[in-house]
Write an enzyme that holds these catalytic residues in place. Sequence first.
Site, short mmCIF file in Angstrom:
data_model
loop_
_atom_site.label_atom_id
_atom_site.label_comp_id
_atom_site.label_asym_id
_atom_site.label_seq_id
_atom_site.Cartn_x
_atom_site.Cartn_y
_atom_site.Cartn_z
N HIS A 1 -1.10 11.65 15.73
CA HIS A 1 -1.74 10.84 14.68
C HIS A 1 -0.69 9.91 14.06
O HIS A 1 0.39 10.35 13.67
CB HIS A 1 -2.31 11.76 13.60
CG HIS A 1 -2.84 11.04 12.40
ND1 HIS A 1 -4.07 10.40 12.41
CD2 HIS A 1 -2.31 10.83 11.17
CE1 HIS A 1 -4.26 9.84 11.20
NE2 HIS A 1 -3.22 10.09 10.44
N ASP B 1 -8.19 -5.54 6.31
CA ASP B 1 -7.77 -6.39 5.18
C ASP B 1 -6.35 -6.93 5.38
O ASP B 1 -5.64 -7.19 4.42
CB ASP B 1 -7.87 -5.60 3.87
CG ASP B 1 -7.05 -4.30 3.92
OD1 ASP B 1 -6.30 -4.11 4.91
OD2 ASP B 1 -7.17 -3.49 3.00
N CYS C 1 -1.87 0.77 9.08
CA CYS C 1 -1.26 1.50 7.97
C CYS C 1 -0.74 2.82 8.56
O CYS C 1 -1.54 3.71 8.87
CB CYS C 1 -2.33 1.72 6.91
SG CYS C 1 -1.76 2.58 5.47
N CYS D 1 0.81 -1.22 0.00
CA CYS D 1 0.00 0.00 0.00
C CYS D 1 0.85 1.28 0.00
O CYS D 1 0.32 2.37 -0.20
CB CYS D 1 -0.97 0.00 1.17
SG CYS D 1 -0.22 0.31 2.77
N HIS E 1 -4.08 4.74 10.10
CA HIS E 1 -5.39 4.10 10.22
C HIS E 1 -5.22 2.59 10.30
O HIS E 1 -4.19 2.06 9.88
CB HIS E 1 -6.28 4.46 9.02
CG HIS E 1 -6.68 5.91 8.99
ND1 HIS E 1 -5.88 6.87 8.41
CD2 HIS E 1 -7.76 6.56 9.50
CE1 HIS E 1 -6.48 8.06 8.56
NE2 HIS E 1 -7.61 7.89 9.21
N ARG F 1 -4.60 -4.52 9.30
CA ARG F 1 -3.48 -3.81 8.67
C ARG F 1 -3.39 -2.43 9.31
O ARG F 1 -4.20 -1.56 9.02
CB ARG F 1 -3.69 -3.68 7.16
CG ARG F 1 -2.69 -2.75 6.48
CD ARG F 1 -2.79 -2.82 4.97
NE ARG F 1 -4.12 -2.47 4.47
CZ ARG F 1 -4.46 -1.27 3.96
NH1 ARG F 1 -3.57 -0.30 3.88
NH2 ARG F 1 -5.68 -1.05 3.53
#
Length: 129
Positions: free
Chosen positions: A102, A109, A119, A65, A105, A117
């Site tokens: 932050h 999947d 990410c 990704c 997310h 995951r």
Amino acid sequence: MHKLTKPDHVWKKELTPEQYHVLREKGTEEAFSGKLWNHKEKGKYYCAACQSELFTSGEKFDSGCGWPSFTQPEHKEAIEEHMDTSHGMVRTEVTCAKCGGHLGHVFNDGPKPHGLRFCINSASLHFKK
Ligand code: FE
């Protein structure tokens, strides 16, 4: 966990502009642009803002990704999850439990057995061997 709070002007001084944008303004680095998405060394990943231990290389996987991806955090208490409805999507935001920064997310999947995951932006992470 003991919470770490600092005024914005202090974060601005301590972080690079990119780190500040991602960690404090919930920004997202461009896919495949960060320093850690394809990083494969063994070690630990810490919060770039407060140095809290977040992930280990053992949980990192090639998701394709363009962001560092992990199946789970090292300790569940190290992160917090929040519903994020920005940008016309419903996502689960992941933040550092200690400093509130932050991170990225979490999606459903990921690989078995957890199916998750995480990410995470490279800009939010600091790697140590
Ligand atoms: Fe942090």
